[in-house]
Design a protein around this motif. Structure first.
Motif, PDB file in Angstrom:
ATOM      1  N   GLN A  11       6.581  -4.640 -12.375  1.00 44.45           N
ATOM      2  CA  GLN A  11       7.588  -3.584 -12.462  1.00 44.45           C
ATOM      3  C   GLN A  11       8.956  -4.028 -11.929  1.00 44.45           C
ATOM      4  OE1 GLN A  11       7.205  -0.412 -13.744  1.00 44.45           O
ATOM      5  NE2 GLN A  11       7.864   1.104 -12.287  1.00 44.45           N
ATOM      6  N   ASN A  50      13.255   2.410  -3.021  1.00 49.62           N
ATOM      7  CA  ASN A  50      13.147   3.848  -2.804  1.00 49.62           C
ATOM      8  C   ASN A  50      14.176   4.631  -3.618  1.00 49.62           C
ATOM      9  OD1 ASN A  50      15.435   3.239  -1.449  1.00 49.62           O
ATOM     10  ND2 ASN A  50      14.759   3.954   0.563  1.00 49.62           N
ATOM     11  N   ILE A 107      13.547   5.690  -6.437  1.00 46.61           N
ATOM     12  CA  ILE A 107      12.725   6.469  -7.349  1.00 46.61           C
ATOM     13  C   ILE A 107      11.590   7.070  -6.520  1.00 46.61           C
ATOM     14  CG2 ILE A 107      11.316   4.451  -7.942  1.00 46.61           C
ATOM     15  CD1 ILE A 107      11.155   5.497 -10.807  1.00 46.61           C
ATOM     16  N   SER A 108      11.125   8.238  -6.909  1.00 43.42           N
ATOM     17  CA  SER A 108      10.035   8.849  -6.150  1.00 43.42           C
ATOM     18  C   SER A 108       8.749   8.046  -6.370  1.00 43.42           C
ATOM     19  CB  SER A 108       9.819  10.300  -6.597  1.00 43.42           C
ATOM     20  OG  SER A 108       9.141  10.327  -7.840  1.00 43.42           O
ATOM     21  N   VAL A 146       5.880   9.130  -7.053  1.00 44.05           N
ATOM     22  CA  VAL A 146       5.176   9.691  -8.211  1.00 44.05           C
ATOM     23  C   VAL A 146       5.762   9.138  -9.508  1.00 44.05           C
ATOM     24  CG1 VAL A 146       4.659  11.811  -9.481  1.00 44.05           C
ATOM     25  CG2 VAL A 146       4.462  11.768  -6.983  1.00 44.05           C
ATOM     26  N   GLN A 147       7.087   9.091  -9.598  1.00 40.94           N
ATOM     27  CA  GLN A 147       7.726   8.574 -10.809  1.00 40.94           C
ATOM     28  C   GLN A 147       7.450   7.082 -10.975  1.00 40.94           C
ATOM     29  OE1 GLN A 147       9.440  10.640 -13.122  1.00 40.94           O
ATOM     30  NE2 GLN A 147       8.914   8.822 -14.304  1.00 40.94           N
ATOM     31  N   TYR A 148       7.524   6.339  -9.893  1.00 43.11           N
ATOM     32  CA  TYR A 148       7.259   4.892  -9.926  1.00 43.11           C
ATOM     33  C   TYR A 148       5.861   4.625 -10.505  1.00 43.11           C
ATOM     34  CZ  TYR A 148       7.104   0.034  -8.248  1.00 43.11           C
ATOM     35  OH  TYR A 148       7.018  -1.338  -8.164  1.00 43.11           O
ATOM     36  N   ALA A 207       3.897   6.780 -12.188  1.00 39.30           N
ATOM     37  CA  ALA A 207       3.773   7.310 -13.547  1.00 39.30           C
ATOM     38  C   ALA A 207       4.370   6.329 -14.555  1.00 39.30           C
ATOM     39  CB  ALA A 207       4.454   8.675 -13.656  1.00 39.30           C
ATOM     40  N   ASP A 208       5.519   5.733 -14.194  1.00 39.46           N
ATOM     41  CA  ASP A 208       6.147   4.742 -15.070  1.00 39.46           C
ATOM     42  C   ASP A 208       5.229   3.538 -15.282  1.00 39.46           C
ATOM     43  OD1 ASP A 208       8.366   6.380 -15.191  1.00 39.46           O
ATOM     44  OD2 ASP A 208       9.626   5.111 -13.919  1.00 39.46           O
ATOM     45  N   CYS A 232       1.913   3.465 -15.048  1.00 38.61           N
ATOM     46  CA  CYS A 232       0.767   3.871 -15.880  1.00 38.61           C
ATOM     47  C   CYS A 232       1.147   3.919 -17.351  1.00 38.61           C
ATOM     48  CB  CYS A 232       0.236   5.233 -15.437  1.00 38.61           C
ATOM     49  SG  CYS A 232      -0.656   5.176 -13.882  1.00 38.61           S
TER      50      CYS A 232
END
Length: 133
Positions: free
Chosen positions: A16, A60, A62-63, A65-67, A69-70, A72
């Motif tokens: 990532q 940091n 990005i949250s 959760v977003q990190y 989710a991205d 996945c």
């Protein structure tokens, strides 16, 4: 069904945030598995990522959760749960590793008879584990 390939937590982060840190072999395995949609991770990797973001050791902007989710979505990741069998296997005498998350990630790969992409030298020497690096 094609065999899954498990990613260690740091492999997800490398992919990532800094793909140059991946070995050529790891990069090739990820590219193939991306095409085949066979990449997976242990659910404990999400806990590790959240902890790293919260502690400031991982970006940091990005949250958490977003990190995750991205990740996945981009990798078509299958998230594998820690089952009673995996939890028990993680306590095997063959582990030299003290880190509980690493033990669970390796046990997940062993249980699923899947190779693990990791740069972790302690895991590379684990007898029942197949490592890609």
């Amino acid at each position: 069904m094609q065999m899954q390939i498990i990613c260690d937590t740091h492999i997800l982060i490398f992919w990532q945030d800094d793909p140059k840190r991946l070995s050529n072999t790891a990069q090739a395995a990820i590219e193939t598995a991306l095409h085949d949609k066979t990449l997976a991770c242990s659910d404990i990797s999400f806990w590790e990522i959240a902890m790293l973001i919260h502690s400031g050791r991982l970006r940091n902007d990005i949250s958490p959760v977003q990190y995750m989710a991205d990740l996945c979505l981009a990798l078509s990741l299958t998230v594998l749960p820690i089952t009673p069998e995996i939890a028990s296997l993680s306590q095997g005498d063959f582990f030299h590793h003290k880190d509980p998350a690493d033990r669970l990630i390796a046990a997940t790969a062993i249980y699923h008879n899947a190779p693990l992409i990791t740069a972790d030298n302690k895991l590379k020497s684990l007898e029942p584990l197949t490592v890609i690096w």
